[in-house]
Design a protein around this motif. Structure first.
Motif, short mmCIF file in Angstrom:
data_model
loop_
_atom_site.label_atom_id
_atom_site.label_comp_id
_atom_site.label_asym_id
_atom_site.label_seq_id
_atom_site.Cartn_x
_atom_site.Cartn_y
_atom_site.Cartn_z
N UNK A 1 0.85 -1.18 0.00
CA UNK A 1 0.00 0.00 0.00
C UNK A 1 0.89 1.22 0.00
N UNK A 2 1.55 1.43 -1.10
CA UNK A 2 2.63 2.42 -1.10
C UNK A 2 2.09 3.84 -1.30
N UNK A 3 2.84 4.80 -0.78
CA UNK A 3 2.51 6.20 -1.01
C UNK A 3 1.31 6.68 -0.24
N UNK A 4 1.05 6.07 0.92
CA UNK A 4 -0.09 6.50 1.72
C UNK A 4 0.44 7.21 2.96
N UNK A 5 -0.19 8.30 3.30
CA UNK A 5 0.21 8.94 4.54
C UNK A 5 -0.51 8.33 5.73
N UNK A 6 -1.73 7.85 5.47
CA UNK A 6 -2.57 7.32 6.54
C UNK A 6 -2.70 5.82 6.37
N UNK A 7 -2.79 5.08 7.47
CA UNK A 7 -3.03 3.64 7.37
C UNK A 7 -4.40 3.39 6.72
N UNK A 8 -4.47 2.37 5.88
CA UNK A 8 -5.69 2.09 5.13
C UNK A 8 -6.60 1.10 5.83
N UNK A 9 -6.03 0.36 6.78
CA UNK A 9 -6.85 -0.64 7.48
C UNK A 9 -6.57 -0.51 8.97
N UNK A 10 -7.43 -1.15 9.75
CA UNK A 10 -7.25 -1.07 11.21
C UNK A 10 -5.96 -1.73 11.64
N UNK A 11 -5.69 -2.89 11.03
CA UNK A 11 -4.48 -3.59 11.46
C UNK A 11 -3.21 -2.82 11.09
N UNK A 12 -3.27 -2.10 9.97
CA UNK A 12 -2.09 -1.30 9.62
C UNK A 12 -1.92 -0.15 10.59
N UNK A 13 -3.06 0.41 11.02
CA UNK A 13 -3.00 1.48 12.02
C UNK A 13 -2.34 0.97 13.29
N UNK A 14 -2.71 -0.25 13.68
CA UNK A 14 -2.14 -0.83 14.90
C UNK A 14 -0.63 -1.07 14.72
N UNK A 15 -0.25 -1.55 13.55
CA UNK A 15 1.18 -1.79 13.30
C UNK A 15 1.95 -0.47 13.37
N UNK A 16 1.35 0.58 12.82
CA UNK A 16 1.99 1.90 12.90
C UNK A 16 2.27 2.27 14.36
N UNK A 17 1.22 2.05 15.18
CA UNK A 17 1.35 2.37 16.60
C UNK A 17 2.46 1.57 17.24
N UNK A 18 2.44 0.28 16.94
CA UNK A 18 3.44 -0.60 17.55
C UNK A 18 4.85 -0.09 17.27
N UNK A 19 5.08 0.33 16.05
CA UNK A 19 6.43 0.79 15.72
C UNK A 19 6.75 2.12 16.39
N UNK A 20 5.72 2.99 16.51
CA UNK A 20 5.95 4.26 17.20
C UNK A 20 6.33 4.01 18.66
N UNK A 21 5.57 3.10 19.28
CA UNK A 21 5.83 2.80 20.69
C UNK A 21 7.14 2.05 20.83
N UNK A 22 7.30 1.05 19.97
CA UNK A 22 8.41 0.12 20.09
C UNK A 22 9.76 0.81 20.14
N UNK A 23 9.93 1.86 19.35
CA UNK A 23 11.27 2.44 19.31
C UNK A 23 11.58 3.30 20.52
N UNK A 24 10.56 3.56 21.36
CA UNK A 24 10.85 4.38 22.53
C UNK A 24 10.94 3.57 23.81
N UNK A 25 10.62 2.28 23.74
CA UNK A 25 10.70 1.47 24.96
C UNK A 25 12.14 1.02 25.16
#
Lengths: 382, 565, 328
Positions: free
Chosen positions: B480-504
């Motif tokens: 799903x290239x070239x998207x600024x926003x996640x297109x599905x719920x699970x992609x939104x969750x993955x985005x979150x995981x990576x945001x959180x993950x790098x700060x723990x």
């Protein structure tokens, strides 16, 4: 890569005067045929070529399997042994065994001798279109499943080398026909116009031709092949034809131009123009026919170059693409030396290229001797 | 959060003081104490394109210089993958995890005898952040603001990150280059011309264990031992042991094999299909075969789920999870393993590569080869089969698409052929299309003109290194290239995981977060993974101290390798 | 004659510009760019890729790109060097890279050219003098086979036997480790050792072609009237063949000598590729695969110059060997 045509001196008399005197009373074609027949090797070579081309035309029927049919149990399968005698040494109907992979790491196959699979003729198999038209599913030979008949073994995807060679021959052999058409038509027209009009037109056209000729042909070939990289595998063959055509017309056109330049001076041209022919018609109908024997000789001599060029491009991965086969791209799987030593049957397509080119060379030699006996025999070092 | 911080800090401080107590040279442990002399000769594919680490973009260049000529402040251990000191002898970070102080090793000299100091580190960062020098390191060091860096004294530097980062130690493992040589050309705007392959090799100056002495294009690179190197063995003898390190440049894999058989090289990376056969000859050839386990490289098929580029109805199939799961069940991993790797590979299910024990979740959902299951899933998704056996979707469209990969890659081409056959068996029409690599990647990263692509990526240890793939805005978010926003719920969750993950900062908590991501990916299969090859190396018996791993390869401890005559 | 040479040399300039334009257009049409590997690197953002494209001018229109290349590639006021542009992958002038590899290719082509002339001419003469003898038939057949076997296939077969029989020949490379410490003689031996396989491949085809050509030329000349006259005068066969006929039979070969010069740098691509010989062909093929089109362009230019020079030298030699030919 010999794509440079052997050039007789421009303006050489197209019809050998001396020879014509000797055989007064024969038509030119009959005369040439007489001389050609005397060239024994050329005659043998023609027979070989006729067989090869016939095999290519009937390849879907002759090949037991289709071009892309793979078999994931039979990768690098060794050549299937065909038995003519049974265990007791008695002559029997030819049969084969099914082979089983006994060592995955070393890729060793062993025949399973419990069941014999007789070779059957005119068997039903995968359907295909003969000559691209007639839908049919009968193959010359085959064996019952699960056994396979791979007389020359299989490649890394378990595809029959013989079948792929047969299917590939349609590309590797028939590529010459469109190429001849392209080279001759562009070359004749370009050379004809350039030589006929002369002067500034000639100057400009020849400079353009020189630019094409001044680039080493193999470099030009691979550069052009680079451009064609986005052509999908299905249309790749057409792209290869286009590439080779683009590279090969210039030298030919130049010689034609030289011949036309001298023919232009002859009286019959004035005559043709005087009775109201257009320039184009004069070129096409009156001047160019005089170059015919040169054209025929030059073309037969170029054919081996075309075949080698196609196989080289495909070998480098720039020509015919997987999953489709041509002799060149089949050989590229053999560049892997481990494969080469373990599965030497993968070299088979190379021998076919060799035989074909050899046959074409002999035929070219014969044709030249027949049409142009004064021309030197077999030049063109590569 | 606070607890984990102090935990890590304590560890770092112990490390700092612990090392401070030792002598300046760094002791490298090894099984045996070696003898000096001899050489290691390997073969590699392809020429280096440059010797300048900040222009080098391909492994054929970085393999030559990184770790051998140039070294970072911190590196990862080739066996344990844990971080360990290199040019920084110790480091510590502030309470909030943003300010990092690095204590540099004293008495480290560049190959030309000049001492390595904090100025070199500062200079290297100047280069990394110079917009005129496009390099592989900058993007990973923008958050999106750059690191603030300053010199504290001759042997101390301080980096201030915009936020607390778990990946900080990986991010600062950039190779240090000498200021005294490159500053002048940089100021003159000639940095991008420096240290090309036409530079006399001995002018390439680093701090590493080897110094380059010869480069013959398409033939070999020769390096000799750096006599002033900072590592020592357990008895205090300077390392490395070997006198010369030679890299032959081979045109292809076969040439590499032949060189090993001819004894021109003494270490060789064995292909899976060669293992048994080489094992048979090991005694005669005087070598041993080491197994390194599965690699970090991946092989997968991806469907283009972006409706901006893929027309209906295709895109609806590709966006359908059941369709992708059906395809996943049609991947004949065992045949692929046998045909391409001679049985020497393992199936991959999680986006984390098999050798990455730290982060790998072992029990993610799997998709064994089962066409019946594929049929069931397709039927469940609403696909039907016509009387001709062909597959039709809920609107009566025949399922037909193109599957591409790059030409000349045996694994990928074989995978393509097998998958296309199985999908044909399921009633789909699949056009296979092997194509030029650059072109394929252009399509993949632009999203245009492709339905499904088979390709691979090489992963690192830290999952955050793959954020460009997994986060919706990433440049390699292939499906799903070239998207600024996640297109599905699970992609939104993955985005979150990576945001959180790098700060723990607490490792264990961090791993748990990435477990969830692995489960999501295994369930949604945006990338359908195939297999991971096992890696092997053959080394002559006279080479001692070899510790072969998939992560570090055979040369991660080249310093302590020695030749027993 | 001098005027002729000068004119031909001057003629090369517009021709070269034409070739560069043609080649640049071809390369420009090639799809994709050299950044594929980078795009697949998760550490690199799309913005960085765009920046690199801009840095190399890849975002500019065709004619601007051509001009940028042209300006750098050819001598211009303020920069009198010929560097044929800067390679995308290597960041160095293309001429430097070509320089790395040119000697190896040159050595290979020259060795095989010299060898094939040394072998082909005497054999060709022998075959012509003993026309239709058993020896002639064997040689002619061999020659036919020689020209018919594609170089890359011959190379594969040779490699197969080298590996099969474990022949002590180096596979790939042009020099051994420690080459620089060898003395001159050892260096020559080392080079020769590495040249055996690729030379064998290259020489086979060219010897065969040349021999056939030599044979037929000589046969043709021997049928000429003046040879008949010479024979009639009672000159010995030796004198007739070597003094009268041979000179004229060799003249047409001079054109091929020109081809030979032309192909010194470009004729061995496939052979280099298959035998892992570090030559120009491999460099350019690599450049082509990586979309480094300045590099490929440079190769095309060098090849073209060699071709034109080869033709020119052949023409000059022709004039020198055959007093009937005059150039104005």
């Amino acid at each position: 890569m010999a794509t440079t045509p052997t050039a007789p001196s421009p303006g050489a008399p197209p019809v050998p005067a001396k020879a014509a005197e000797e055989y007064r009373g024969f038509s030119l074609t009959a005369l040439a045929w007489r001389r050609f027949r005397r060239h024994k090797l050329a005659m043998y070579a023609s027979v070989v070529l006729i067989i090869l081309y016939a095999a290519a035309i009937f390849s879907p029927f002759l090949a037991p399997y289709s071009e892309t049919r793979s078999n994931r149990q039979k990768y690098f399968h060794p050549p299937t042994k065909i038995h003519f005698f049974d265990e007791n040494g008695r002559l029997t109907r030819p049969y084969v065994y099914n082979y089983r992979l006994v060592d995955v790491g070393r890729r060793i196959y062993e025949p399973v001798t419990t069941t014999k699979y007789p070779i059957k003729f005119f068997v039903k198999g995968e359907s295909y279109k003969l000559f691209g038209l007639i839908e049919w599913d009968v193959h010359l030979y085959g064996v019952d499943s699960p056994a396979v008949i791979y007389p020359l073994g299989a490649d890394h995807l378990g595809r029959d080398i013989v079948s792929r060679m047969l299917h590939g021959s349609r590309k590797s052999l028939f590529i010459v026909i469109p190429l001849i058409v392209i080279t001759v038509s562009i070359g004749l027209m370009y050379g004809g116009i350039s030589g006929y009009f002369g002067g500034r037109t000639d100057n400009i056209m020849m400079r353009i031709g020189e630019v094409v000729m001044a680039v080493p042909s193999f470099y030009l070939l691979i550069a052009l092949a680079g451009v064609m990289r986005d052509v999908p595998a299905q249309q790749r063959f057409a792209a290869v034809i286009a590439i080779l055509g683009l590279v090969s017309w210039a030298g030919f056109a130049r010689v034609i131009r030289g011949m036309v330049l001298s023919l232009r001076q002859q009286e019959f041209v004035e005559g043709a123009l005087a009775i109201g022919n257009s320039h184009l018609r004069t070129i096409v109908r009156h001047i160019l026919p005089n170059t015919i024997s040169y054209v025929v000789v030059s073309i037969t001599l170029q054919v081996p170059g075309f075949i080698i060029a196609e196989s080289s491009l495909s070998f480098l991965g720039l020509g015919v693409q997987e999953p489709f086969s041509s002799w060149g791209n089949m050989l590229s799987n053999a560049t892997d030396l481990t494969n080469l030593t373990r599965y030497p049957w993968m070299l088979a397509p190379g021998f076919l290229i060799f035989i074909t080119v050899l046959a074409w060379n002999y035929v070219g030699d014969g044709v030249r001797d027949a049409l142009d006996p004064r021309a030197v025999t077999s030049g063109e070092p590569r | 959060m606070k607890r984990s911080l102090s935990w890590l800090m304590a560890a770092a401080l112990v490390l700092a003081f612990g090392l401070g107590a030792l002598a300046q040279p760094y002791v490298m442990e090894a099984e045996t104490i070696g003898q000096y002399g001899g050489e290691i000769r390997i073969a590699t594919l392809g020429d280096p394109r440059t010797f300048n680490p900040y222009l080098a973009k391909e492994t054929s260049s970085t393999d030559v210089i990184i770790g051998r000529i140039f070294e970072p402040l911190i590196g990862r251990n080739g066996v344990t993958t844990a971080h360990e000191p290199r040019l920084a002898k110790a480091w510590e970070f502030s309470e909030d995890g943003t300010v990092w102080t690095f204590y540099l090793r004293e008495g480290v000299y560049w190959h030309d005898g000049v001492e390595f100091t904090a100025d070199d580190v500062i200079f290297t960062l100047d280069i990394i952040y110079d917009p005129e020098i496009p390099n592989n390191y900058r993007d990973g060091m923008l958050y999106p603001d750059p690191i603030q860096y300053r010199k504290i004294d001759r042997y101390t530097v301080e980096f201030t990150f915009p936020m607390a980062l778990a990946t900080a130690m990986d991010d600062v493992s950039f190779p240090i280059i000498p200021k005294h040589i490159l500053e002048q050309p940089w100021k003159e705007g000639r940095f991008n011309e420096m240290w090309g392959v036409d530079t006399p090799p001995w002018e390439i100056i680093g701090t590493g264990p080897f110094q380059m002495v010869e480069y013959r294009p398409s033939e070999r690179i020769v390096m000799t031992r750096n006599p002033n190197y900072w590592r020592v063995d357990a008895e205090g003898n300077p390392l490395p042991y070997i006198t010369r390190f030679v890299m032959y440049i081979a045109g292809n894999q076969d040439a590499m094999r032949l060189m090993f058989d001819n004894r021109e090289t003494n270490i060789y990376g064995v292909r899976g299909t060669e293992v048994d056969e080489m094992q048979d000859n090991a005694e005669r050839g005087g070598y041993t075969i080491y197994e390194g386990g599965p690699t970090f490289s991946t092989l997968f098929v991806v469907f283009n789920q972006n409706e901006l580029f893929v027309p209906s109805p295709k895109v609806e199939w590709f966006q359908n999870k059941l369709f992708r799961q059906a395809v996943a069940h049609a991947v004949d991993k065992q045949s692929l393993i046998d045909i391409v790797f001679g049985g020497r590979a393992v199936p991959q299910w999680s986006p984390v590569s098999a050798p990455n024990r730290q982060f790998l979740k072992e029990d993610v959902k799997t998709y064994p080869y089962d066409l019946e299951e594929s049929r069931r899933l397709l039927a469940e998704a609403g696909f039907t089969w016509g009387p001709d056996g062909r597959l039709y979707d809920w609107n009566g469209n025949h399922v037909e698409f193109t599957l591409s990969t790059n030409e000349g890659n045996l694994q990928r081409e074989t995978f393509m052929t097998l998958l296309a056959e199985d999908l044909t068996e399921l009633g789909m029409t699949v056009h296979t299309n092997p194509m030029d690599f650059n072109l394929l990647v252009n399509q993949l990263t632009s999203g245009e003109n492709w339905d499904a692509i088979i390709i691979g990526l090489t992963g690192g240890v830290d999952p955050d290194g793959g954020s460009n793939v997994w986060q919706s805005s990433g440049g390699l978010h292939m499906w799903n290239i070239g998207r600024d926003e996640p297109q599905t719920e699970w992609e939104a969750r993955v985005d979150e995981i990576f945001e959180i993950g790098r700060t723990i900062l607490d490792p264990e908590e961090r791993v748990k977060v990435y477990y969830e991501w692995q489960d999501i990916i295994a369930e949604e299969v945006p990338l359908i993974y195939a297999v991971t090859p096992l890696v092997y190396a053959a080394a002559r018996n006279e080479i001692k101290n070899i510790e072969y791993t998939a992560y570090g390869g055979s040369l991660h401890n080249i310093h302590v390798l020695w030749i027993d005559n | 004659m001098h005027a002729f040479i000068l004119r031909r040399l001057l003629n090369m300039i517009p021709l070269l510009i034409g070739i560069s334009f043609l080649s640049f257009s071809i390369m420009y049409m090639a799809p994709g760019d050299f950044l594929g590997e980078l795009r697949l690197n998760p550490q690199i953002s799309a913005e960085t890729i765009e920046m690199m494209r801009a840095q190399y001018g890849l975002d500019k229109p065709f004619i601007v790109q051509y001009w940028l290349w042209f300006k750098e590639a050819f001598p211009m006021p303020g920069n009198w060097k010929i560097n044929l542009g800067r390679s995308f992958q290597y960041h160095t002038p293309v001429t430097t890279l070509i320089g790395f590899y040119a000697f190896n290719t040159f050595l290979l082509s020259l060795t095989s050219a010299v060898l094939s002339w040394l072998i082909a001419i005497p054999i060709g003469i022998y075959a012509a003098r003993k026309q239709y003898s058993f020896g002639d038939k064997v040689l002619t057949t061999l020659a036919f086979m020689g020209v018919s076997i594609p170089n890359f296939f011959l190379a594969l077969i040779i490699l197969y036997f080298v590996v099969r029989w474990e022949l002590p020949l180096p596979i790939g490379g042009a020099t051994s480790l420690g080459y620089d410490e060898l003395n001159l003689w050892q260096k020559i031996v080392d080079r020769a050792h590495h040249l055996i396989i690729p030379t064998l491949v290259l020489t086979t085809g060219s010897t065969a072609g040349l021999m056939r050509y030599m044979r037929s030329n000589l046969l043709d000349t021997l049928r000429q009237d003046y040879v008949r006259t010479a024979r009639a005068k009672g000159l010995s066969e030796r004198v007739v063949v070597y003094k009268h006929a041979l000179r004229n039979a060799i003249n047409p070969l001079i054109t091929f000598f020109g081809f030979e010069i032309a192909s010194l740098l470009s004729g061995a691509t496939l052979t280099e590729f298959v035998t892992s010989y570090p030559g120009l062909g491999r460099l350019l093929y690599g450049g082509l695969r990586a979309n480094d089109y300045h590099l490929v362009l440079g190769g095309l230019m060098v090849g073209s110059v060699m071709l034109m020079l080869g033709n020119l030298i052949a023409d000059i030699m022709l004039a020198w060997a055959d007093p009937r030919i005059r150039y104005q």
